[in-house]
Design a protein around this motif. Structure first.
Motif, mmCIF file in Angstrom:
data_model
loop_
_atom_site.group_PDB
_atom_site.id
_atom_site.type_symbol
_atom_site.label_atom_id
_atom_site.label_comp_id
_atom_site.label_asym_id
_atom_site.label_seq_id
_atom_site.Cartn_x
_atom_site.Cartn_y
_atom_site.Cartn_z
ATOM 1 N N HIS A 113 -0.337 5.875 -2.808
ATOM 2 C CA HIS A 113 -1.500 5.540 -1.990
ATOM 3 C C HIS A 113 -1.881 6.749 -1.131
ATOM 4 O O HIS A 113 -1.011 7.410 -0.555
ATOM 5 C CB HIS A 113 -1.197 4.340 -1.093
ATOM 6 N N PRO B 82 -3.358 -0.260 5.107
ATOM 7 C CA PRO B 82 -4.705 0.068 4.641
ATOM 8 C C PRO B 82 -5.293 -1.044 3.767
ATOM 9 O O PRO B 82 -4.595 -1.660 2.959
ATOM 10 C CB PRO B 82 -4.495 1.346 3.812
ATOM 11 N N SER C 297 -2.856 7.065 1.769
ATOM 12 C CA SER C 297 -2.404 7.009 3.162
ATOM 13 C C SER C 297 -1.062 7.700 3.363
ATOM 14 O O SER C 297 -0.722 8.079 4.488
ATOM 15 C CB SER C 297 -2.305 5.548 3.627
ATOM 16 N N TYR D 124 7.980 4.869 10.607
ATOM 17 C CA TYR D 124 7.478 6.034 9.876
ATOM 18 C C TYR D 124 8.582 6.605 8.995
ATOM 19 O O TYR D 124 8.375 6.894 7.807
ATOM 20 C CB TYR D 124 6.973 7.108 10.850
ATOM 21 N N THR E 273 -2.175 11.274 4.282
ATOM 22 C CA THR E 273 -2.833 11.366 5.590
ATOM 23 C C THR E 273 -1.885 11.002 6.727
ATOM 24 O O THR E 273 -2.057 11.467 7.854
ATOM 25 C CB THR E 273 -4.069 10.466 5.629
ATOM 26 N N GLY E 274 -0.872 10.195 6.443
ATOM 27 C CA GLY E 274 0.062 9.789 7.490
ATOM 28 C C GLY E 274 1.275 10.668 7.630
ATOM 29 O O GLY E 274 2.070 10.482 8.560
ATOM 30 N N ASP F 16 -8.482 -0.915 1.295
ATOM 31 C CA ASP F 16 -9.418 0.080 0.773
ATOM 32 C C ASP F 16 -10.808 -0.479 0.507
ATOM 33 O O ASP F 16 -11.798 0.243 0.621
ATOM 34 C CB ASP F 16 -8.846 0.675 -0.517
ATOM 35 N N ARG G 150 0.816 -1.228 0.000
ATOM 36 C CA ARG G 150 0.000 0.000 0.000
ATOM 37 C C ARG G 150 0.845 1.272 0.000
ATOM 38 O O ARG G 150 0.489 2.271 0.593
ATOM 39 C CB ARG G 150 -0.969 0.014 1.173
ATOM 40 N N SER H 269 -7.122 7.821 -6.253
ATOM 41 C CA SER H 269 -5.972 8.585 -5.773
ATOM 42 C C SER H 269 -5.835 9.844 -6.609
ATOM 43 O O SER H 269 -6.154 9.855 -7.799
ATOM 44 C CB SER H 269 -4.682 7.760 -5.864
ATOM 45 N N SER I 114 -2.076 -3.635 10.029
ATOM 46 C CA SER I 114 -2.203 -2.182 10.160
ATOM 47 C C SER I 114 -2.161 -1.473 8.805
ATOM 48 O O SER I 114 -2.461 -0.277 8.728
ATOM 49 C CB SER I 114 -1.078 -1.627 11.048
#
Length: 429
Positions: free
Chosen positions: A267, A402, A269, A375, A272-273, A404, A52, A304, A400
């Motif tokens: 992706h 994503p 995420s 991260y 958002t991350g 979708d 992802r 996306s 953990s």
């Protein structure tokens, strides 16, 4: 695995015979890299989909959004489920052929033979490690330096395969140390700064550290890193790269697509991350430099509006391993060794220099340190080698990632491995 090279005519002699010339040695040495160069560029897309990082929204091939995201994975072809195997074993077989005749190469000095052997074993180890990170079901062929007429190489466990990788890297280290001042062949530009036995050894040690971290051998990783090219004050992008180009007979980097029109999307995420830079409003500089906003695209219920700018030119190389990863590997090994102070220093180096993020004051515990480490590995190494997927599996965090599409007859899943190709299974039955 390596008992039949599909890229070689079996009715012709081996591409390198006894007493090879310097030119033949050079062709064989560079041929190992060519053998897996195309597939090396496929891994960031295919396994980036599984992990992802990537969404390939390609109307001409729905398998990216079906097979890779909810399966079933098909081991019957050399793409998708059956991929990331054959090309690596071709490279391993090329190395085996060279190693078999190397002692007869009378044009080479003993030091040059030693250096060439260390080079070949390092490239073999790299290819075994690529197979291992994409195939984790505890069964790959290990002993592959056999005749094409011999029985298929037996399968060995992952533990035995990793032992083999470590042995290859250690043998190569000793041979590179005895390899004199220069290789008897030139390496491509991606090895600039690592194209002598002494400097190539630093690359070997970098790979050794990565493998040690994969195995939770944190002491071994820290020891290998001291012999690598790790440098927290040096350029973070310094490292060894796979080359691509647009010249006659060359291969353009297939990841270099128009970020506003290509099929490879980031992706959502990743946005958002992303943590915020020191200004408190701008996303992590690594996100900003590698990803651009584009018109939203939807395919197969996946959407996306983020395009990849990671490889702006068809000649942009893909990292095999770089200084930025080594610093994070040292932080990872420090966390595994309960040394959160060292981990904090190295993570802050990457946060501030690469992400333009504020430095952290400390970690509440080892779990918080690992969260921050993963991260930073994601954003420092994204779209380079499926590191998000590899790390999530390593630390039991695949759940953990994503998913979708969670409803319907075929909800998305996160696979932990690719299957062994059918062509490897059938001859052994």
């Amino acid at each position: 695995a390596c008992n039949f090279d599909q890229n070689t005519n079996p009715n012709s002699p081996d591409p390198i015979g006894e007493n090879p010339s310097r030119n033949e040695i050079s062709v064989a040495a560079n041929g190992m890299l060519i053998a897996f160069r195309t597939d090396f560029a496929d891994i960031p897309v295919d396994m980036g989909m599984v992990g992802r990082e990537v969404l390939r929204l390609d109307p001409s091939d729905p398998r990216f959004t079906t097979e890779l995201l909810h399966g079933p994975l098909d081991p019957g072809g050399d793409a998708f489920g059956g991929d990331h195997w054959a090309d690596q074993y071709v490279a391993i077989r090329e190395a085996n052929l060279l190693l078999a005749v190397l002692p007869t190469a009378s044009e080479l000095t003993p030091a040059e033979q030693s250096a060439t052997s260390g080079y070949a074993k390092t490239i073999k180890a790299l290819n075994y490690s690529l197979i291992l990170v994409t195939h984790t079901q505890d069964s790959i062929p290990i002993v592959t330096d056999t005749s094409v007429t011999a029985a298929p190489a037996p399968f060995g466990t992952n533990a035995a395969a990793y032992d083999h990788v470590v042995a290859l890297l250690e043998e190569a280290k000793a041979e590179l140390l005895a390899g004199g001042a220069a290789f008897p062949f030139a390496l491509p530009p991606g090895f600039t700064g690592f194209n002598t036995p002494a400097t190539f050894l630093q690359f070997n040690r970098a790979l050794r550290a990565r493998v040690a971290v994969y195995r939770n051998d944190f002491a071994g990783a820290l020891a290998a890193l001291t012999e690598s090219f790790i440098d927290p004050l040096g350029p973070l992008d310094r490292g060894v790269y796979m080359d691509y180009g647009t010249g006659a007979g060359d291969l353009a980097n297939p990841l270099s697509l128009d970020p506003q029109a290509g099929e490879n999307f980031a992706h959502p995420s990743l946005l958002t991350g992303a943590q915020l830079q020191v200004d408190g409003t701008t996303p992590d500089q690594r996100f900003v430099s590698k990803i651009v906003t584009r018109a939203p695209t939807t395919l197969d219920d996946l959407t996306s509006n983020l395009g990849w700018n990671r490889y702006p030119s068809p000649s942009t190389p893909i990292p095999i391993i770089k200084n930025e990863e080594l610093i994070l590997l040292r932080a990872e090994a420090a966390i595994g060794s309960s040394d959160l102070g060292t981990a904090l220093t190295d993570i802050n180096t990457i946060r501030t220099r690469s992400g333009n993020l504020p430095a952290l004051g400390g970690f509440a515990d080892a779990t918080a340190a690992l969260d921050e480490l993963l991260y930073n590995k994601l954003y420092s190494l994204m779209f380079e080698g499926a590191h998000r997927w590899i790390d999530a599996r390593h630390y039991g965090r695949l759940s953990s990632l994503p998913r979708d599409r969670t409803t319907g007859e075929t909800p998305d899943v996160v696979f932990s491995t690719l299957p062994v190709p059918t062509d490897e299974i059938l001859p052994r039955q």
